[in-house]
Design a protein around this motif. Structure first.
Motif, short mmCIF file in Angstrom:
data_model
loop_
_atom_site.label_atom_id
_atom_site.label_comp_id
_atom_site.label_asym_id
_atom_site.label_seq_id
_atom_site.Cartn_x
_atom_site.Cartn_y
_atom_site.Cartn_z
N LEU A 130 37.04 31.41 4.01
CA LEU A 130 36.46 32.11 3.31
C LEU A 130 35.04 32.38 3.26
N LEU A 131 34.37 31.46 3.99
CA LEU A 131 33.03 31.50 4.53
C LEU A 131 32.93 32.72 5.56
N HIS A 132 33.94 32.61 6.49
CA HIS A 132 34.01 33.45 7.75
C HIS A 132 34.14 35.04 7.08
N LEU A 133 34.97 35.00 5.98
CA LEU A 133 35.26 36.49 5.63
C LEU A 133 33.98 36.90 4.78
N LYS A 134 33.36 36.00 4.14
CA LYS A 134 32.02 36.43 3.43
C LYS A 134 30.98 36.84 4.57
N ASN A 135 30.84 36.04 5.68
CA ASN A 135 29.91 36.30 6.55
C ASN A 135 30.20 37.78 7.33
N LYS A 136 31.56 38.29 7.32
CA LYS A 136 31.74 39.52 7.89
C LYS A 136 31.62 40.55 6.90
N LEU A 137 31.63 40.43 5.60
CA LEU A 137 31.51 41.38 4.74
C LEU A 137 30.15 41.51 4.54
N LYS A 138 29.15 40.38 4.79
CA LYS A 138 27.73 40.90 4.78
C LYS A 138 27.27 41.62 5.90
N SER A 139 27.55 41.07 7.32
CA SER A 139 27.29 41.67 8.54
C SER A 139 27.70 43.09 8.66
N ARG A 140 28.97 43.46 8.28
CA ARG A 140 29.76 44.67 8.75
C ARG A 140 29.88 45.49 7.47
N ILE A 141 29.49 44.88 6.24
CA ILE A 141 29.71 45.85 5.19
C ILE A 141 28.31 45.93 4.58
N GLY A 142 27.84 44.89 4.07
CA GLY A 142 26.38 44.73 3.57
C GLY A 142 26.43 43.92 2.14
N GLU A 143 25.58 42.80 1.65
CA GLU A 143 25.85 42.20 0.87
C GLU A 143 25.29 42.77 -0.44
N GLU A 144 24.92 44.14 -0.45
CA GLU A 144 24.62 45.07 -1.72
C GLU A 144 25.95 45.43 -2.31
N PHE A 145 27.18 45.15 -1.62
CA PHE A 145 28.25 45.32 -2.14
C PHE A 145 29.03 44.28 -2.87
N TYR A 146 28.39 42.79 -2.62
CA TYR A 146 29.02 42.13 -3.11
C TYR A 146 29.39 42.04 -4.64
N LYS A 198 45.58 27.75 10.67
CA LYS A 198 45.35 26.61 11.62
C LYS A 198 44.86 26.74 12.86
N GLN A 199 45.04 28.19 13.52
CA GLN A 199 44.49 28.32 14.69
C GLN A 199 42.97 28.65 14.91
N PHE A 200 42.39 29.30 13.96
CA PHE A 200 40.97 29.75 13.88
C PHE A 200 40.07 28.93 12.70
N HIS A 201 40.52 28.18 11.84
CA HIS A 201 39.77 27.75 10.74
C HIS A 201 40.14 26.30 10.47
N LYS A 202 40.86 25.58 11.26
CA LYS A 202 41.14 24.17 11.30
C LYS A 202 42.01 23.81 9.95
N GLU A 203 42.74 24.75 9.52
CA GLU A 203 43.51 24.67 8.17
C GLU A 203 42.46 24.39 7.02
N ASN A 204 41.30 24.91 7.13
CA ASN A 204 40.26 24.62 5.90
C ASN A 204 40.09 25.96 5.16
N ASP A 205 40.51 26.04 4.08
CA ASP A 205 40.53 27.44 3.12
C ASP A 205 38.87 27.74 3.24
N ASP A 206 38.04 26.83 2.89
CA ASP A 206 36.59 27.18 2.65
C ASP A 206 35.96 27.77 4.03
N LYS A 207 36.54 27.36 5.10
CA LYS A 207 36.06 28.03 6.46
C LYS A 207 36.43 29.24 6.54
#
Length: 275
Positions: free
Chosen positions: A199-215, A188-197
């Motif tokens: 999950l997209l935020h989590l995906k972006n953090k995985l990509k930028s801080r861990i690496g998409e090669e680990f998908y 509610k506070q950070f993603h406007k109660e939108n599940d997709d937003k």
């Protein structure tokens, strides 16, 4: 043992196209029993004659498939016996229901009949371990009710540690108690109660801080359990070293994620990643 009326029995000699255990299993199945019932439908004595038995139709796959069928039937019988034992033990020891439930969950999961919500409940009952960790929030600081990087980093380093170890499961929205609390507040506070937003935020953090090669080594979903939304993260062990922000290397201990450096890091990587 046969009774004295031996004339009530027939000795059936099978040729080399079939296995006796397979034929016995087939005839005791629903289809086999139907095939036998057809033979006596017009017989007032309800007994099968030799001539009628010769007309019995049996599904006869190749020998290797028959052998496989026999082995599968043995495993099925073992499973039935295990379930019956749990049923009896539960009647005698109703206070041990949690232990029996864990056994049944394992069986259901093995045959693909356990829902994701039930999988999560089963994981929570077993508690944290080297391959399981709970986080109450993803990036919400409960003390200040604000988004904090260190909270998010704690979740990401757990994922990195799973990659570098034996894999594992991270549940976000579960307290250390353990109790299901959900992540509705931060949704509610950070993603406007939108599940997709989220999950997209989590995906972006995985990509930028861990690496998409680990998908290929991670799967994650938002699952509703008992009315609360839980982040269900499943990690496999990776085939190459994984670093958080390209410099921090974590591994799993029991039940924590530890950072290792220097010579220990070199030795661990040499032993864990052969190439």
């Amino acid at each position: 043992m046969l009774n004295k009326n031996h004339h009530h029995y027939y000795q059936v000699v099978l040729d080399d196209r079939c296995i006796n255990q397979y034929v016995a299993q087939f005839l005791s199945s629903t289809i086999g029993q139907h095939a036998l019932a057809v033979l006596v439908e017009s017989n007032l004595s309800q007994m099968i004659t030799r001539a009628e038995l010769n007309e019995c139709i049996i599904a006869l796959p190749p020998l290797e498939q028959q052998k496989g069928n026999v082995e599968t039937h043995k495993k099925l019988s073992t499973l039935r016996e295990s379930i019956e034992k749990i049923n009896q033990d539960l009647s005698l020891n109703p206070t041990s229901a949690t232990e029996f439930e864990a056994q049944l969950d394992s069986m259901l999961q093995a045959v693909g009949k356990l829902s994701q919500a039930d999988q999560i409940r089963s994981i929570i009952r077993q508690g944290e371990s080297k391959t399981v960790e709970f986080k109450e929030t993803y990036n919400l600081c409960l003390r200040k009710e604000t988004k904090e990087d260190y909270v998010e980093t704690s979740a990401l380093k757990t994922i990195v540690a799973f990659f570098n170890s034996e894999g594992g499961t991270l549940l976000i929205g579960v307290s250390d108690a353990p109790k299901i609390v959900g992540i509705e507040r931060e949704l509610k506070q950070f993603h406007k109660e939108n599940d997709d937003k989220f999950l997209l935020h989590l995906k972006n953090k995985l990509k930028s801080r861990i690496g998409e090669e680990f998908y290929p080594f991670i799967n994650y979903d938002l699952i509703t359990v008992d009315g609360c939304k839980i982040v269900y993260v499943r990690c496999k062990q990776s085939d190459s070293p994984c670093f958080l922000d390209k410099n921090a290397f974590y591994v799993r201990t029991n039940p924590a994620s530890d950072k290792i450096e220097g010579q220990k890091l070199i030795e661990y990587v040499k032993n864990r990643f052969e190439h």
